[in-house]
Scaffold this motif. Sequence first.
Motif, mmCIF file in Angstrom:
data_model
loop_
_atom_site.group_PDB
_atom_site.id
_atom_site.type_symbol
_atom_site.label_atom_id
_atom_site.label_comp_id
_atom_site.label_asym_id
_atom_site.label_seq_id
_atom_site.Cartn_x
_atom_site.Cartn_y
_atom_site.Cartn_z
ATOM 1 N N ARG A 237 -9.332 1.985 9.139
ATOM 2 C CA ARG A 237 -8.539 2.921 8.337
ATOM 3 C C ARG A 237 -7.965 2.168 7.142
ATOM 4 O O ARG A 237 -7.867 0.944 7.154
ATOM 5 C CB ARG A 237 -7.436 3.563 9.158
ATOM 6 C CG ARG A 237 -6.418 2.595 9.730
ATOM 7 C CD ARG A 237 -5.227 3.298 10.390
ATOM 8 N NE ARG A 237 -5.591 3.990 11.589
ATOM 9 C CZ ARG A 237 -5.065 3.776 12.782
ATOM 10 N NH1 ARG A 237 -4.106 2.866 12.935
ATOM 11 N NH2 ARG A 237 -5.444 4.457 13.826
ATOM 12 N N ALA A 238 -7.583 2.915 6.141
ATOM 13 C CA ALA A 238 -6.965 2.330 4.956
ATOM 14 C C ALA A 238 -6.030 3.352 4.333
ATOM 15 O O ALA A 238 -6.184 4.561 4.539
ATOM 16 C CB ALA A 238 -8.028 1.907 3.946
ATOM 17 N N ARG A 239 -5.055 2.852 3.599
ATOM 18 C CA ARG A 239 -4.132 3.712 2.854
ATOM 19 C C ARG A 239 -3.533 2.881 1.731
ATOM 20 O O ARG A 239 -3.566 1.650 1.780
ATOM 21 C CB ARG A 239 -3.044 4.276 3.755
ATOM 22 C CG ARG A 239 -2.080 3.236 4.316
ATOM 23 C CD ARG A 239 -0.956 3.934 5.088
ATOM 24 N NE ARG A 239 -0.251 3.052 5.960
ATOM 25 C CZ ARG A 239 0.908 2.453 5.666
ATOM 26 N NH1 ARG A 239 1.470 2.632 4.507
ATOM 27 N NH2 ARG A 239 1.501 1.668 6.540
ATOM 28 N N PRO A 240 -2.988 3.551 0.732
ATOM 29 C CA PRO A 240 -2.314 2.783 -0.311
ATOM 30 C C PRO A 240 -1.183 1.951 0.295
ATOM 31 O O PRO A 240 -0.463 2.407 1.181
ATOM 32 C CB PRO A 240 -1.764 3.860 -1.252
ATOM 33 C CG PRO A 240 -2.672 5.033 -1.040
ATOM 34 C CD PRO A 240 -3.031 4.983 0.431
ATOM 35 N N LEU A 241 -1.053 0.716 -0.159
ATOM 36 C CA LEU A 241 -0.008 -0.177 0.324
ATOM 37 C C LEU A 241 1.329 0.268 -0.250
ATOM 38 O O LEU A 241 1.459 0.466 -1.446
ATOM 39 C CB LEU A 241 -0.324 -1.609 -0.100
ATOM 40 C CG LEU A 241 0.661 -2.688 0.344
ATOM 41 C CD1 LEU A 241 0.603 -2.879 1.854
ATOM 42 C CD2 LEU A 241 0.349 -4.002 -0.353
ATOM 43 N N ASP A 242 2.310 0.436 0.628
ATOM 44 C CA ASP A 242 3.642 0.861 0.186
ATOM 45 C C ASP A 242 4.679 -0.228 0.451
ATOM 46 O O ASP A 242 5.840 0.048 0.673
ATOM 47 C CB ASP A 242 4.043 2.164 0.867
ATOM 48 C CG ASP A 242 4.087 2.052 2.385
ATOM 49 O OD1 ASP A 242 3.778 0.974 2.934
ATOM 50 O OD2 ASP A 242 4.435 3.057 3.030
ATOM 51 N N ASN A 243 4.247 -1.467 0.399
ATOM 52 C CA ASN A 243 5.086 -2.606 0.722
ATOM 53 C C ASN A 243 5.056 -3.578 -0.455
ATOM 54 O O ASN A 243 4.119 -4.350 -0.600
ATOM 55 C CB ASN A 243 4.558 -3.256 2.006
ATOM 56 C CG ASN A 243 5.268 -4.523 2.361
ATOM 57 O OD1 ASN A 243 6.195 -4.950 1.687
ATOM 58 N ND2 ASN A 243 4.824 -5.154 3.435
ATOM 59 N N ALA A 244 6.072 -3.534 -1.304
ATOM 60 C CA ALA A 244 6.082 -4.344 -2.525
ATOM 61 C C ALA A 244 6.016 -5.840 -2.242
ATOM 62 O O ALA A 244 5.443 -6.599 -3.027
ATOM 63 C CB ALA A 244 7.321 -4.016 -3.352
ATOM 64 N N ALA A 245 6.578 -6.303 -1.129
ATOM 65 C CA ALA A 245 6.574 -7.736 -0.819
ATOM 66 C C ALA A 245 5.164 -8.256 -0.553
ATOM 67 O O ALA A 245 4.871 -9.425 -0.784
ATOM 68 C CB ALA A 245 7.471 -8.029 0.378
ATOM 69 N N ALA A 246 4.276 -7.413 -0.080
ATOM 70 C CA ALA A 246 2.909 -7.828 0.233
ATOM 71 C C ALA A 246 1.920 -7.506 -0.887
ATOM 72 O O ALA A 246 0.773 -7.916 -0.826
ATOM 73 C CB ALA A 246 2.438 -7.157 1.528
ATOM 74 N N ALA A 247 2.371 -6.777 -1.906
ATOM 75 C CA ALA A 247 1.474 -6.327 -2.965
ATOM 76 C C ALA A 247 1.175 -7.430 -3.978
ATOM 77 O O ALA A 247 1.998 -8.306 -4.230
ATOM 78 C CB ALA A 247 2.089 -5.126 -3.685
ATOM 79 N N VAL A 248 -0.015 -7.364 -4.536
ATOM 80 C CA VAL A 248 -0.404 -8.232 -5.640
ATOM 81 C C VAL A 248 -0.085 -7.458 -6.919
ATOM 82 O O VAL A 248 -0.580 -6.342 -7.102
ATOM 83 C CB VAL A 248 -1.912 -8.577 -5.575
ATOM 84 C CG1 VAL A 248 -2.326 -9.403 -6.769
ATOM 85 C CG2 VAL A 248 -2.238 -9.283 -4.268
ATOM 86 N N PRO A 249 0.757 -7.994 -7.796
ATOM 87 C CA PRO A 249 1.154 -7.238 -8.985
ATOM 88 C C PRO A 249 0.002 -7.031 -9.975
ATOM 89 O O PRO A 249 -0.945 -7.809 -10.009
ATOM 90 C CB PRO A 249 2.257 -8.099 -9.611
ATOM 91 C CG PRO A 249 2.141 -9.442 -9.006
ATOM 92 C CD PRO A 249 1.397 -9.291 -7.708
ATOM 93 N N GLY A 250 0.108 -5.970 -10.745
ATOM 94 C CA GLY A 250 -0.830 -5.737 -11.832
ATOM 95 C C GLY A 250 -2.061 -4.942 -11.480
ATOM 96 O O GLY A 250 -3.018 -4.934 -12.244
ATOM 97 N N GLY A 251 -2.082 -4.277 -10.367
ATOM 98 C CA GLY A 251 -3.258 -3.500 -9.992
ATOM 99 C C GLY A 251 -2.951 -2.514 -8.901
ATOM 100 O O GLY A 251 -1.836 -2.028 -8.776
#
Length: 118
Positions: A34-48
């Motif tokens: 499964r997949a979904r948009p990541l809603d966790n800013a601490a784990a996100a890679v900025p700029g995309g």
Amino acid sequence: MATSSPLTTEAPAGDAFYTPPVPLPDGSPGDPIRARPLDNAAAAVPGGENWLVLHRSEGADGSPVATSGVIALPDRTAHPVPAGGYPVISWAHGTVGVANRCAPSRDRGDTGASPMNA
């Protein structure tokens, strides 16, 4: 990965996302569950665009297990998808612990994985 992907239609919110279906769907290591948009800013890679993915893997004994990860895509308005797609870069985190909260995809900015993810 588009938001209309069948992988996103029944992806649970919050920590329920990480609970795999029993039994795991048939497939090979690396196949998405499964997949979904990541809603966790601490784990996100900025700029995309960032996606949270639960995929098949193998345990030390060869049995199927589910593991999580993040898929980070460049900003497609600034960097259109090239012919043949984007190159894939895989990053495996070092050892920061075996607890669920140590997984980079679960980083909330206050875990043992936080300094390494940054």
